[in-house]
Structures are given as C-alpha cells and as structure tokens.
Design a protein around this motif. Structure first.
Motif, mmCIF file in Angstrom:
data_model
loop_
_atom_site.group_PDB
_atom_site.id
_atom_site.type_symbol
_atom_site.label_atom_id
_atom_site.label_comp_id
_atom_site.label_asym_id
_atom_site.label_seq_id
_atom_site.Cartn_x
_atom_site.Cartn_y
_atom_site.Cartn_z
ATOM 1 N N SER A 64 -75.043 5.885 -12.441
ATOM 2 C CA SER A 64 -73.769 5.169 -12.465
ATOM 3 C C SER A 64 -72.664 6.215 -12.465
ATOM 4 N N ARG A 65 -71.432 5.767 -12.193
ATOM 5 C CA ARG A 65 -70.330 6.719 -12.154
ATOM 6 C C ARG A 65 -69.814 7.065 -13.554
ATOM 7 N N PHE A 70 -73.297 14.475 -5.832
ATOM 8 C CA PHE A 70 -72.054 13.756 -5.566
ATOM 9 C C PHE A 70 -70.977 14.647 -4.935
ATOM 10 N N ALA A 71 -70.768 15.804 -5.512
ATOM 11 C CA ALA A 71 -69.700 16.680 -5.015
ATOM 12 C C ALA A 71 -69.970 17.107 -3.571
ATOM 13 N N MET A 79 -69.011 3.478 -1.716
ATOM 14 C CA MET A 79 -69.455 2.163 -2.151
ATOM 15 C C MET A 79 -70.871 1.963 -1.596
ATOM 16 N N ASN A 80 -71.278 0.715 -1.388
ATOM 17 C CA ASN A 80 -72.643 0.441 -0.942
ATOM 18 C C ASN A 80 -72.672 -0.231 0.428
ATOM 19 N N PHE A 109 -73.541 1.115 -8.279
ATOM 20 C CA PHE A 109 -74.413 1.874 -7.400
ATOM 21 C C PHE A 109 -73.651 2.765 -6.415
ATOM 22 N N GLY A 110 -72.328 2.644 -6.362
ATOM 23 C CA GLY A 110 -71.566 3.432 -5.408
ATOM 24 C C GLY A 110 -71.694 4.920 -5.659
ATOM 25 N N GLY A 111 -72.084 5.669 -4.623
ATOM 26 C CA GLY A 111 -72.228 7.113 -4.764
ATOM 27 C C GLY A 111 -73.392 7.543 -5.626
#
Length: 401
Positions: free
Chosen positions: A76-77, A84-85, A103-104, A286-288
């Motif tokens: 999760s964020r 991610f980076a 996003m997804n 779930f984004g990213g």
C-alpha cells in the motif's frame, strides 16, 4: 467442466451480462495465439484492446513478475517500496514529463486526470469554485464510471445511469472550430483520445491535434491525451500524439503499461500540474504496488529500444495495404487506422460486425465488433508477418474478397 459448451453455459448462468463475448473459452496463450479448452488454436487480432501489445506470455514480463512475486507484492502507499522510485522516474522520462501518479485501471486513471484538472483549475488557473469545465469529444470512450459515462454519447454506456455528473462540454471529434467556440475562462482541460478506439479507430483530420495543442496553450487550458489504447507502441510511435509532433500537458496511460500481466495505469504530467495534490486527497490501495511497478518497469525497458514501435509502423503499413482491397471491392465502406491498428466498417451486404466476428472465429481468427458495423483489428505487436498475412487472408475470405 470439460467442453466449451459447459463453460459457456456456466458463465451464462452465473455471471452478470455486462459483456457479450464471442463463444470461445480460452485456456492457454502464447505470443499472438490462444488455445481454447478443446485444444483449438486462434490468432488473436484484438490483443486485449491493446493491453497485450507485447503478446501473450511475454518471457521478459513473466520473468519480471515471477521475480517480484518472490519478494513483495503489496505494501500500500502507506510505505515506500524499492521499485516505486524507479518506476516513477523511468515512466516520467519515457513521457518527457516530471511526475507520475499511478493507479490500476484505465478508468481510474481518467478519473484521476479529471480530478487533477479540476484541482489545477482552482488552485493554479484561478477558476471560481464549482465552475471548472472540461471539454470532451463525441463518440469518446474513456471508461464506464459514473462520472465518465456522464459525458459519453453512447446510449449503451450512458442510459439509465443518471443523475449525471456536471462540468463537461461535448464537441464533435476533429472539429477545431467547435472546440474553440466552447473554450471559455472556466475551461480547465480538453480531454481527447488522439485516435478514438472504441468508436471504430477514428483518426482525426491532419493538423487537428496540433491545433488543439495551440489552442489550449493560448487559452491556459490543459491538453489531456488519453493514450490508454493508442499509446505505448500501438500506432508505430510510443504515443499517438507524436504523429503530429504534439506533447500534451498530461498523458493518461493504462492497458499495455501492465504488459497483459497485471492492471497498471498512470497519469503523467508536469510538477506544476500533478503537484497540486496533497497527502490524503487522492489514492488507491493497489496503485503503484511492487508487482505492478516491476512489470511496468520491464514494459518501459522494452519500449526504450524502439524496436516494437518500428515493427508496429512497418507491419502497420503492410496491414493497411492488405486491407485496401476490402474498400476497392465494396466489402467495406471505410477502412481507418494507424500503425498496427485498424477499424473496418463492413458493408451491410457482407453482414454486420458481430456476424463477421463470428465467421472469423469459426476460421480461427479473433476480432471484435463495435457500434454494429465495425470490426477492430489490433494484433499483438510481436505478431509475425506470416501470421498477420494468414489472419488477413481469413478476413478477406469472410468478406468475399
């Protein structure tokens, strides 16, 4: 269940009928080919509406997914993770932009773009609260959420889902004068597909996208390019906007970004635009996520070579040459497209789009109809020329050419 009929009957009995799929039950797939539960092979000439640009079971993408599955799939964020980076950096560089908001699904990305444009309008442009307007084109397809169908002109997508979200103006696609006439001080964005996919692969007139870019820049309005279907190699360029030398203020990406492995979407823009968000104002569990980022990073690496873009351009030229006889012989009323992407308006004397799709299914080729008379052709970019020719021969056969 062992037979296709049993699978189809179970699906008919226990799934909501929000789709009308062709009667084929896929069990395995590789490259440009799919195999059903009875062992029959089919040439995929749809590629998941461009989600499968890199083919089924692409080894590089599967290896990237497998490696990440053994490490971590979701944080999760609430926390950072180590993919991610790199994902944000490399996608921003591919797009020539500064910031990425992952996003997804494609519809989530479009919703994100809408929220971004409105917030930018209030915080940066100075539009009065509640007055922000976004201009879109008729025959658009940007998704099926409540807000998105509010500015659809397709009755199937829109009817019976009101009340509708205000704040949108609809103009004819490709009509620059009509667009200019509705842009006013409250307009925060123009949202367009550089090529309208669901509408039948509609390519705008030459100079249209460049005109939109000039108009939006002059009026301090964001140009948002929905490249969910047209982007990431499909048209022979990384982005369809490149065919007119246009760089929008914002790209909306999805489908092929997940490589046909996981759903991945993103909005990519400048720091001035995406920098309007503060923590807590927008997001997705779930984004990213790590798995999505790992797969998308491999997609970006594939695209950076330019090989598949060149392949889509070369095979696309061949595709359109091979489809030309359909028009010349009266089997089609129109043939449109760019790169490895075509829309064929079937002449009514040869049947409607659904009937033609079913006839092609019987001959081992998978395409999909849209808006009654049109079939779309969009094979994976990895398809061989020989397989493409085989599939196109079946199309000509079915249409009596």
């Amino acid at each position: 269940m062992t037979s296709p009929e049993e699978f189809l009957a179970a699906a008919e009995a226990h799934s909501a009928h929000n789709y009308h799929p062709l009667p084929v039950v896929v069990a395995t797939a590789e490259g440009a080919w799919m195999t059903d539960v009875a062992g029959r092979r089919y040439l995929d000439m749809l590629a998941g509406y461009s989600a499968l640009n890199f083919g089924h079971g692409n080894r590089r993408l599967l290896d990237a997914a497998r490696a990440q599955l053994e490490r971590v799939t979701l944080t999760s964020r609430a926390f950072h993770h180590d993919r991610f980076a790199d994902f944000c950096t490399q996608l921003a560089e591919l797009c020539g932009m500064e910031l990425v908001l992952p996003m997804n699904t494609g519809a989530e990305a479009v919703e994100t773009a809408i929220k971004t444009a409105r917030k930018w309008g209030y915080r940066v442009k100075g539009v009065r609260d509640g007055r922000a307007k976004i201009v879109v084109a008729d025959n658009n397809f940007h998704g099926r959420t409540t807000t998105i169908v509010s500015f659809s002109t397709d009755p199937e997508a829109r009817d019976d889902f009101g009340p509708y979200t205000p704040g949108f103006a609809i103009v004819p696609y490709g009509d620059l004068a009509a667009l200019e006439a509705v842009v006013d001080d409250d307009t925060v964005a123009v949202l367009l597909e550089p090529i309208q996919g669901e509408a039948g692969v509609l390519v705008p007139p030459p100079g249209y996208l460049a005109g939109v870019r000039a108009l939006t820049r002059a009026r301090n309005v964001l140009f948002i390019a929905d490249e969910i279907q047209s982007g990431l190699g499909r048209t022979g360029r990384t982005f369809a906007c490149e065919h007119e030398g246009v760089v929008p203020d914002m790209y909306v990406l999805g489908k092929a970004l997940g490589g046909g492995v996981v759903p991945v979407s993103a909005v990519v823009s400048s720091r001035e635009v995406l920098g309007v968000f503060r923590p807590g104002e927008h997001g997705s569990t779930f984004g990213g996520n790590p798995l999505a980022c790992a797969v998308a990073l491999e997609v970006i690496a594939i695209l950076r070579t330019g090989e598949l873009q060149r392949r889509a351009a070369e095979l696309g030229d061949h595709l359109h040459r091979e489809l030309a006889p359909l028009l010349e012989r009266g089997a089609a009323d129109a043939v449109r497209g760019r790169g490895l992407w075509a829309g064929v308006d079937v002449n009514p004397s040869r049947g409607d789009g659904r009937t033609v799709s079913e006839r092609l299914l019987a001959r081992g080729v998978l395409v999909k109809d849209t808006h009654g008379a049109t079939i779309r052709i969009a094979p994976p970019l990895v398809i061989s020329r020989e397989d493409l020719d085989w599939g196109l021969a079946r199309v000509r056969e079915v249409l009596g050419v």
